[in-house]
Design a protein around this motif. Structure first.
Motif, mmCIF file in Angstrom:
data_model
loop_
_atom_site.group_PDB
_atom_site.id
_atom_site.type_symbol
_atom_site.label_atom_id
_atom_site.label_comp_id
_atom_site.label_asym_id
_atom_site.label_seq_id
_atom_site.Cartn_x
_atom_site.Cartn_y
_atom_site.Cartn_z
ATOM 1 N N GLU A 17 0.842 -1.205 0.000
ATOM 2 C CA GLU A 17 0.000 0.000 0.000
ATOM 3 C C GLU A 17 0.877 1.255 0.000
ATOM 4 O O GLU A 17 0.560 2.246 -0.664
ATOM 5 N N TYR A 24 1.649 6.446 -7.154
ATOM 6 C CA TYR A 24 0.654 7.421 -7.619
ATOM 7 C C TYR A 24 1.155 8.851 -7.420
ATOM 8 O O TYR A 24 0.841 9.732 -8.210
ATOM 9 N N HIS A 46 -5.279 10.326 -4.691
ATOM 10 C CA HIS A 46 -5.350 8.869 -4.591
ATOM 11 C C HIS A 46 -4.161 8.298 -3.809
ATOM 12 O O HIS A 46 -4.291 7.284 -3.118
ATOM 13 N N GLU A 50 -4.148 5.702 -0.565
ATOM 14 C CA GLU A 50 -3.304 4.510 -0.368
ATOM 15 C C GLU A 50 -2.621 4.551 1.000
ATOM 16 O O GLU A 50 -2.468 3.510 1.655
ATOM 17 N N HIS A 53 -5.058 3.339 3.379
ATOM 18 C CA HIS A 53 -5.129 1.869 3.337
ATOM 19 C C HIS A 53 -4.002 1.270 4.180
ATOM 20 O O HIS A 53 -4.180 0.283 4.883
ATOM 21 N N GLU A 94 -3.467 -2.227 -9.763
ATOM 22 C CA GLU A 94 -4.606 -2.483 -8.880
ATOM 23 C C GLU A 94 -5.076 -3.944 -8.974
ATOM 24 O O GLU A 94 -5.507 -4.519 -7.981
ATOM 25 N N VAL A 97 -2.828 -5.780 -6.774
ATOM 26 C CA VAL A 97 -3.193 -5.573 -5.363
ATOM 27 C C VAL A 97 -4.388 -6.464 -5.005
ATOM 28 O O VAL A 97 -4.420 -7.089 -3.933
ATOM 29 N N GLN A 127 -11.110 -3.039 -3.265
ATOM 30 C CA GLN A 127 -10.431 -3.404 -4.513
ATOM 31 C C GLN A 127 -11.420 -3.491 -5.677
ATOM 32 O O GLN A 127 -11.072 -3.173 -6.810
ATOM 33 N N GLU A 130 -11.717 0.075 -6.656
ATOM 34 C CA GLU A 130 -10.485 0.567 -7.291
ATOM 35 C C GLU A 130 -10.407 0.099 -8.741
ATOM 36 O O GLU A 130 -10.113 0.879 -9.647
HETATM 37 FE FE1 FEO Z 1 -4.838 0.237 -1.722
HETATM 38 FE FE2 FEO Z 1 -5.447 1.145 -4.674
HETATM 39 O O1 FEO Z 1 -5.350 -0.196 -3.427
#
Ligand code: FEO
Length: 179
Positions: A17, A24, A46, A50, A53, A94, A97, A127, A130
């Motif tokens: 993460e 990004y 974004h 993250e 997250h 993604e 992920v 997810q 996302e």
């Molecule tokens: Fe934390 Fe964009 O997945």
């Protein structure tokens, strides 16, 4: 109490993460460099998501008495051929992920660790969102095209998504999550 196998996997996810946030942020910087300010704002926002997250995972580990470990991190790519390539790479990332979350869920389910399994459900739903979000942006890029004024309109559209996201932002904690 978390098993050592789950601790390892959760730590890997924390670092993934964080890498997503770096990726990004770097992509946002590339967009700003190319005067794509709407995309730069969206990607910077974004990257913050993250980090949220990551923090949520870290908080969960702390709550269980486990030690969250931040490892070293590879530098994200800084050069891109086009805006389309940026969003293709994000969509691919993604999906990776999602695969990692699925493996984490599988481990929690087979151990079994029902508390972690429940905790991870938020990531399963996230997810889905996302992948949906970045697929929608890619579809929009393909629809509008990047020729002529296309890039201008794409940048404006994506920038508006950033503004919407900011106005819908909520405070997240490990145990109380509003999507
Ligand atoms: Fe934390 Fe964009 O997945």
């Amino acid at each position: 109490m978390l098993s050592s196998a789950l601790c390892d996997r959760l730590n890997r996810q924390i670092n993934l993460e964080m890498y997503s946030a770096h990726l990004y942020m770097q992509m946002g910087s590339w967009c700003a460099y190319k005067s794509l300010d709407g995309c730069a704002r969206f990607l910077s926002q974004h990257a913050d998501e993250e980090m949220m997250h990551m923090r949520r995972l870290l908080t969960y580990m702390n709550e269980t008495g486990a030690l969250a470990i931040l490892g070293s991190m590879q530098a994200p790519p800084a050069e891109f051929q086009s805006l389309t390539q940026v969003f293709e790479k994000i969509y691919e990332h993604e999906r990776f992920v999602t695969q990692q979350i699925n493996e984490l869920v599988h481990l929690a389910n087979t151990e079994p660790d029902y508390s972690t399994l429940q905790f991870l459900q938020w990531y399963v739903a996230e997810q889905h969102q996302e992948e949906f979000l970045f697929k929608a942006i890619l579809d929009k890029i393909n629809l509008i095209g990047t020729e002529g004024q296309g890039l201008f309109f794409i940048d404006r559209e994506v920038g508006q998504m950033a503004t919407r996201g900011a106005s819908e932002d909520t405070t997240m904690t490990a145990s109380n999550q509003a999507e």
